[in-house]
Design a protein around this motif. Structure first.
Motif, PDB file in Angstrom:
ATOM      1  N   VAL A   1       0.943  -2.206   3.501  1.00 25.35           N
ATOM      2  CA  VAL A   1       0.121  -1.175   4.132  1.00 25.35           C
ATOM      3  C   VAL A   1      -0.871  -0.682   3.082  1.00 25.35           C
ATOM      4  O   VAL A   1      -0.469  -0.196   2.016  1.00 25.35           O
ATOM      5  CB  VAL A   1       0.972  -0.003   4.661  1.00 25.35           C
ATOM      6  CG1 VAL A   1       0.064   1.081   5.246  1.00 25.35           C
ATOM      7  CG2 VAL A   1       1.956  -0.487   5.720  1.00 25.35           C
ATOM      8  N   LEU A   2      -2.160  -0.837   3.380  1.00 26.31           N
ATOM      9  CA  LEU A   2      -3.220  -0.481   2.438  1.00 26.31           C
ATOM     10  C   LEU A   2      -4.138   0.553   3.080  1.00 26.31           C
ATOM     11  O   LEU A   2      -4.617   0.351   4.195  1.00 26.31           O
ATOM     12  CB  LEU A   2      -4.032  -1.723   2.049  1.00 26.31           C
ATOM     13  CG  LEU A   2      -3.236  -2.964   1.607  1.00 26.31           C
ATOM     14  CD1 LEU A   2      -4.180  -4.133   1.371  1.00 26.31           C
ATOM     15  CD2 LEU A   2      -2.425  -2.669   0.360  1.00 26.31           C
ATOM     16  N   ASN A   3      -4.379   1.644   2.370  1.00 28.04           N
ATOM     17  CA  ASN A   3      -5.237   2.713   2.872  1.00 28.04           C
ATOM     18  C   ASN A   3      -6.418   2.879   1.927  1.00 28.04           C
ATOM     19  O   ASN A   3      -6.288   3.467   0.847  1.00 28.04           O
ATOM     20  CB  ASN A   3      -4.442   4.021   2.981  1.00 28.04           C
ATOM     21  CG  ASN A   3      -5.221   5.125   3.673  1.00 28.04           C
ATOM     22  OD1 ASN A   3      -6.412   5.301   3.426  1.00 28.04           O
ATOM     23  ND2 ASN A   3      -4.556   5.878   4.537  1.00 28.04           N
ATOM     24  N   GLY A   4      -7.569   2.330   2.332  1.00 31.25           N
ATOM     25  CA  GLY A   4      -8.752   2.379   1.483  1.00 31.25           C
ATOM     26  C   GLY A   4      -9.332   3.768   1.336  1.00 31.25           C
ATOM     27  O   GLY A   4     -10.017   4.061   0.356  1.00 31.25           O
ATOM     28  N   ILE A   5      -9.082   4.645   2.312  1.00 31.59           N
ATOM     29  CA  ILE A   5      -9.600   6.014   2.234  1.00 31.59           C
ATOM     30  C   ILE A   5      -8.878   6.780   1.127  1.00 31.59           C
ATOM     31  O   ILE A   5      -9.491   7.480   0.318  1.00 31.59           O
ATOM     32  CB  ILE A   5      -9.438   6.727   3.591  1.00 31.59           C
ATOM     33  CG1 ILE A   5     -10.275   6.001   4.659  1.00 31.59           C
ATOM     34  CG2 ILE A   5      -9.857   8.191   3.480  1.00 31.59           C
ATOM     35  CD1 ILE A   5     -10.055   6.525   6.067  1.00 31.59           C
ATOM     36  N   LEU A   6      -7.562   6.618   1.082  1.00 35.87           N
ATOM     37  CA  LEU A   6      -6.764   7.294   0.051  1.00 35.87           C
ATOM     38  C   LEU A   6      -6.708   6.499  -1.245  1.00 35.87           C
ATOM     39  O   LEU A   6      -6.202   6.993  -2.251  1.00 35.87           O
ATOM     40  CB  LEU A   6      -5.331   7.519   0.564  1.00 35.87           C
ATOM     41  CG  LEU A   6      -5.171   8.388   1.815  1.00 35.87           C
ATOM     42  CD1 LEU A   6      -3.707   8.447   2.230  1.00 35.87           C
ATOM     43  CD2 LEU A   6      -5.712   9.795   1.560  1.00 35.87           C
ATOM     44  N   GLU A   7      -7.219   5.242  -1.232  1.00 31.95           N
ATOM     45  CA  GLU A   7      -7.130   4.342  -2.389  1.00 31.95           C
ATOM     46  C   GLU A   7      -5.675   4.151  -2.806  1.00 31.95           C
ATOM     47  O   GLU A   7      -5.328   4.212  -3.988  1.00 31.95           O
ATOM     48  CB  GLU A   7      -7.947   4.893  -3.573  1.00 31.95           C
ATOM     49  CG  GLU A   7      -9.441   4.699  -3.434  1.00 31.95           C
ATOM     50  CD  GLU A   7      -9.920   3.372  -4.014  1.00 31.95           C
ATOM     51  OE1 GLU A   7      -9.163   2.390  -3.943  1.00 31.95           O
ATOM     52  OE2 GLU A   7     -11.041   3.330  -4.527  1.00 31.95           O
ATOM     53  N   LYS A   8      -4.816   3.911  -1.816  1.00 26.81           N
ATOM     54  CA  LYS A   8      -3.402   3.673  -2.105  1.00 26.81           C
ATOM     55  C   LYS A   8      -2.917   2.502  -1.259  1.00 26.81           C
ATOM     56  O   LYS A   8      -3.280   2.374  -0.085  1.00 26.81           O
ATOM     57  CB  LYS A   8      -2.555   4.913  -1.804  1.00 26.81           C
ATOM     58  CG  LYS A   8      -2.843   6.110  -2.714  1.00 26.81           C
ATOM     59  CD  LYS A   8      -1.931   7.277  -2.391  1.00 26.81           C
ATOM     60  CE  LYS A   8      -2.280   8.505  -3.228  1.00 26.81           C
ATOM     61  NZ  LYS A   8      -2.080   8.282  -4.664  1.00 26.81           N
ATOM     62  N   GLY A   9      -2.100   1.663  -1.868  1.00 26.40           N
ATOM     63  CA  GLY A   9      -1.529   0.537  -1.152  1.00 26.40           C
ATOM     64  C   GLY A   9      -0.106   0.288  -1.596  1.00 26.40           C
ATOM     65  O   GLY A   9       0.245   0.515  -2.759  1.00 26.40           O
ATOM     66  N   ILE A  10       0.717  -0.182  -0.666  1.00 29.05           N
ATOM     67  CA  ILE A  10       2.118  -0.429  -0.986  1.00 29.05           C
ATOM     68  C   ILE A  10       2.583  -1.698  -0.278  1.00 29.05           C
ATOM     69  O   ILE A  10       2.209  -1.960   0.865  1.00 29.05           O
ATOM     70  CB  ILE A  10       2.997   0.787  -0.578  1.00 29.05           C
ATOM     71  CG1 ILE A  10       4.450   0.578  -1.013  1.00 29.05           C
ATOM     72  CG2 ILE A  10       2.915   1.050   0.915  1.00 29.05           C
ATOM     73  CD1 ILE A  10       5.307   1.820  -0.834  1.00 29.05           C
ATOM     74  N   ILE A  11       3.364  -2.504  -0.982  1.00 28.08           N
ATOM     75  CA  ILE A  11       4.006  -3.685  -0.406  1.00 28.08           C
ATOM     76  C   ILE A  11       5.499  -3.495  -0.636  1.00 28.08           C
ATOM     77  O   ILE A  11       5.942  -3.291  -1.776  1.00 28.08           O
ATOM     78  CB  ILE A  11       3.488  -4.977  -1.064  1.00 28.08           C
ATOM     79  CG1 ILE A  11       1.970  -5.077  -0.854  1.00 28.08           C
ATOM     80  CG2 ILE A  11       4.179  -6.199  -0.476  1.00 28.08           C
ATOM     81  CD1 ILE A  11       1.303  -6.134  -1.686  1.00 28.08           C
ATOM     82  N   TYR A  12       6.266  -3.554   0.439  1.00 32.79           N
ATOM     83  CA  TYR A  12       7.660  -3.130   0.354  1.00 32.79           C
ATOM     84  C   TYR A  12       8.547  -4.001   1.238  1.00 32.79           C
ATOM     85  O   TYR A  12       8.066  -4.787   2.067  1.00 32.79           O
ATOM     86  CB  TYR A  12       7.786  -1.660   0.778  1.00 32.79           C
ATOM     87  CG  TYR A  12       7.340  -1.394   2.203  1.00 32.79           C
ATOM     88  CD1 TYR A  12       8.262  -1.333   3.247  1.00 32.79           C
ATOM     89  CD2 TYR A  12       5.988  -1.222   2.513  1.00 32.79           C
ATOM     90  CE1 TYR A  12       7.853  -1.107   4.553  1.00 32.79           C
ATOM     91  CE2 TYR A  12       5.569  -0.996   3.814  1.00 32.79           C
ATOM     92  CZ  TYR A  12       6.507  -0.942   4.830  1.00 32.79           C
ATOM     93  OH  TYR A  12       6.104  -0.726   6.126  1.00 32.79           O
ATOM     94  N   LEU A  13       9.851  -3.848   1.053  1.00 34.26           N
ATOM     95  CA  LEU A  13      10.850  -4.581   1.834  1.00 34.26           C
ATOM     96  C   LEU A  13      11.365  -3.723   2.974  1.00 34.26           C
ATOM     97  O   LEU A  13      11.618  -2.531   2.813  1.00 34.26           O
ATOM     98  CB  LEU A  13      12.027  -4.980   0.939  1.00 34.26           C
ATOM     99  CG  LEU A  13      11.722  -5.958  -0.200  1.00 34.26           C
ATOM    100  CD1 LEU A  13      12.923  -6.076  -1.125  1.00 34.26           C
ATOM    101  CD2 LEU A  13      11.332  -7.320   0.349  1.00 34.26           C
ATOM    102  N   LYS A  14      11.515  -4.358   4.131  1.00 40.14           N
ATOM    103  CA  LYS A  14      12.083  -3.643   5.277  1.00 40.14           C
ATOM    104  C   LYS A  14      12.690  -4.656   6.237  1.00 40.14           C
ATOM    105  O   LYS A  14      12.048  -5.656   6.562  1.00 40.14           O
ATOM    106  CB  LYS A  14      11.007  -2.830   5.996  1.00 40.14           C
ATOM    107  CG  LYS A  14      11.523  -2.065   7.202  1.00 40.14           C
ATOM    108  CD  LYS A  14      10.391  -1.306   7.868  1.00 40.14           C
ATOM    109  CE  LYS A  14      10.872  -0.614   9.141  1.00 40.14           C
ATOM    110  NZ  LYS A  14       9.786   0.087   9.847  1.00 40.14           N
TER     111      LYS A  14
END
Length: 583
Positions: free
Chosen positions: A570-583
């Motif tokens: 999940v990448l959010n260009g507005i907040l300049e934050k991205g995360i790749i995770y296990l689920k």
């Protein structure tokens, strides 16, 4: 009156030539010149001859090349090399030379021989960088000049079978459509200096900016990527000056002198007239100081004095202050009769109006009697990533996070990722330089094996770099099946957001998400423990030679190593934050 476009043959002129003709017709129209009278003296379209597709058909037929061309659809590099060798040995019918002679005789200057295929430069499929452009010195006797030109045309013809083009067509559903090659022969923009030929500046411009790095930088102002020398350097993964015409002094890398120098162009491309070949070299071969340099180049440089970067007021440069290619001297104030950023914005917006869609244009600039001339080399529809509202970033336990980034993050998401292909930074940079090319070829094999699967490619530095010192030199056909690319900062080998390059355009057109990760930065996460778990490389890759790289390249089957879970991004260009995770 500017030269008209001449066509040899009766077939199609291809997408690139059509875009060039449309741009020329609109920019030089009475309607546009009335609104922008300065365009008439500033904007030029280089003299161009187009060889239509019927001459390509004739060349393939008389040299019995149809079967070897069809064999290239395998995507095999070996099939392509056989076709290329046969093309280079092929003969042009005498009628082609006869058709050329009356037009070509007067073109006694360096030339750019460009592809213009039938499928090229369509909306959504630009084929950017898939076919070849060849620069030739065009010097010597008539026979020598014809040999240079005919060889260049053959090289362009042969590129129709290159694996990068074939895989691009396959991925976009064009492999079964008939593809033919027309050729554009253009006056190369520039002048000779110390045995080299190149323009003062060149680059690419986009009427819409897909990389707004600051709140003051707006999409509608467009984006320009400019270099000193030939524009080939602007579309590759090297450093260039990136600016928004609306706010030309804003920099994505920041305003500290060390960062400005780090992300500035140091290598330029030129045409070596003696050897009739492109050459990459340091700019210090043609720029020694403000007086001893390529004409006009002194305005492109700033000087660095410790932590200070400044534009010199005169040509008299302080000897121990280091020249840095910033282009600040032409971006901060009027220069050579134009305000360069405003001119670029006006031209790009005008082309967008005329073509009815956002545009991507290539250009080259030169000085004529001290006045700037902007040469438009091509214009085509700009493919942009679809804009979506970003997903909300999930709350995730730290042990389930694979990557986390807060710099140069786009907006996008990918779920249920089954594989992660990881090139170890330590092992890659421990490889000999020639072995690093082999790593890229092995990655290409993995790319084929995982066709149809959702997988992430993770590697050090820059994917697709032409320099193995900077990252894995994989080509388009070797990474095109990935769902996402991650570039890891590894020591001094840093990722670079190469917006405007052919590489970046491929990612957009193919819907491949890209994110850089800087593990040393605060808040970043690079979970190396995951890549120490079971490596499925030898289970998936049958080639015994390729298996020698199983410690350098890991193929992680995510459900196997995480108890049936998948990876999600999940990448959010507005907040300049991205995360790749296990689920």
């Amino acid at each position: 009156m500017q030269d008209a476009i001449r066509v040899i043959g009766s077939g199609a002129i291809g997408g690139k030539a059509t875009g060039f003709w449309k741009a020329r017709s609109y920019i030089l129209s009475e309607e546009v010149l009335k609104k922008h009278p300065s365009f008439e003296k500033v904007i030029y379209f280089p003299r161009t001859i187009c060889i239509a597709t019927d001459l390509f058909d004739e060349f393939i037929a008389v040299n019995y090349l149809k079967s070897s061309l069809e064999a290239c659809n395998s995507g095999s590099f070996e099939d392509y090399k056989r076709f290329e060798e046969a093309v280079l040995l092929g003969k042009f019918p005498d009628t082609i030379d006869e058709k050329f002679s009356d037009i070509w005789e007067g073109m006694t200057y360096p030339l750019a021989v460009r592809s213009s295929s039938v499928l090229e430069d369509r909306t959504g499929t630009s084929f950017a960088g898939k076919y070849t452009t060849v620069f030739i010195a065009n010097t010597g006797s008539r026979e020598e000049r014809w040999r240079q030109l005919s060889t260049a045309i053959k090289i362009v013809y042969a590129s129709i079978g290159h694996p990068n083009a074939i895989e691009y067509r396959r991925k976009h559903g064009y492999l079964e459509q008939i593809e033919k090659m027309a050729v554009m022969i253009q006056r190369a923009v520039g002048q000779e200096y110390k045995g080299y030929f190149f323009p003062l500046l060149a680059g690419v411009g986009f009427s819409q900016n897909g990389y707004c790095w600051h709140s003051e930088v707006v999409k509608e102002d467009g984006l320009v990527r400019v270099v000193f020398g030939l524009g080939t350097r602007a579309v590759g993964r090297g450093y260039a000056r990136l600016f928004s015409p609306g706010h030309p002094t804003s920099r994505p890398e920041g305003h500290e002198a060390p960062q400005i120098e780090k992300y500035s162009q140091a290598t330029m491309d030129v045409l070596d007239l003696k050897n009739n070949s492109l050459k990459a070299m340091g700019f210090n071969e043609v720029v020694h100081d403000g007086f001893d340099c390529y004409p006009g180049a002194e305005k492109l440089f700033s000087l660095r004095d410790g932590q200070t970067m400044y534009v010199p007021a005169t040509k008299l440069w302080v000897p121990n202050h280091k020249p840095v290619l910033t282009f600040d001297g032409i971006l901060q104030q009027p220069w050579a009769g134009v305000h360069f950023p405003r001119l670029m914005r006006d031209v790009m917006q005008t082309l967008e109006e005329g073509l009815g869609c956002p545009v991507d244009m290539e250009f080259a600039g030169e000085l004529e009697d001290g006045q700037f001339r902007l040469n438009i080399l091509q214009a085509r529809p700009l493919t942009q990533r679809e804009e979506h509202n970003p997903e909300e970033l999930p709350e995730v336990k730290s042990e389930d996070i694979i990557f986390k980034s807060s710099r140069d993050v786009p907006t996008g998401s990918v779920h249920n990722i089954e594989y992660i292909v990881h090139v170890s930074p330590e092992r890659y940079f421990a490889c000999a330089l020639d072995e690093r090319h082999t790593v890229a070829r092995v990655v290409g094999g993995v790319n084929k094996v995982l066709f149809g699967k959702r997988f992430i490619l993770v590697g050090p530095g820059r994917w697709g770099s032409s320099k193995v010192e900077l990252g894995v030199p994989a080509t388009y056909s070797e990474i095109c099946n990935a769902t996402m690319l991650i570039e890891l900062a590894a020591g001094r080998y840093a990722p670079e957001v190469s917006y405007g390059t052919h590489f970046f355009q491929d990612l957009i057109e193919d819907g491949i998400l890209y994110v850089p990760v800087f593990p040393e930065e605060e808040g970043a996460i690079y979970n190396t423990e995951l890549f120490k778990r079971h490596n499925s490389f030898n289970e998936l890759i049958a080639n015994l030679h390729d298996r020698e790289f199983s410690k350098t390249i890991s193929i992680i089957h995510v459900p196997t190593v995480s108890g049936g879970r998948y990876a999600h991004a999940v990448l959010n260009g507005i907040l300049e934050k991205g995360i790749i995770y296990l689920k």
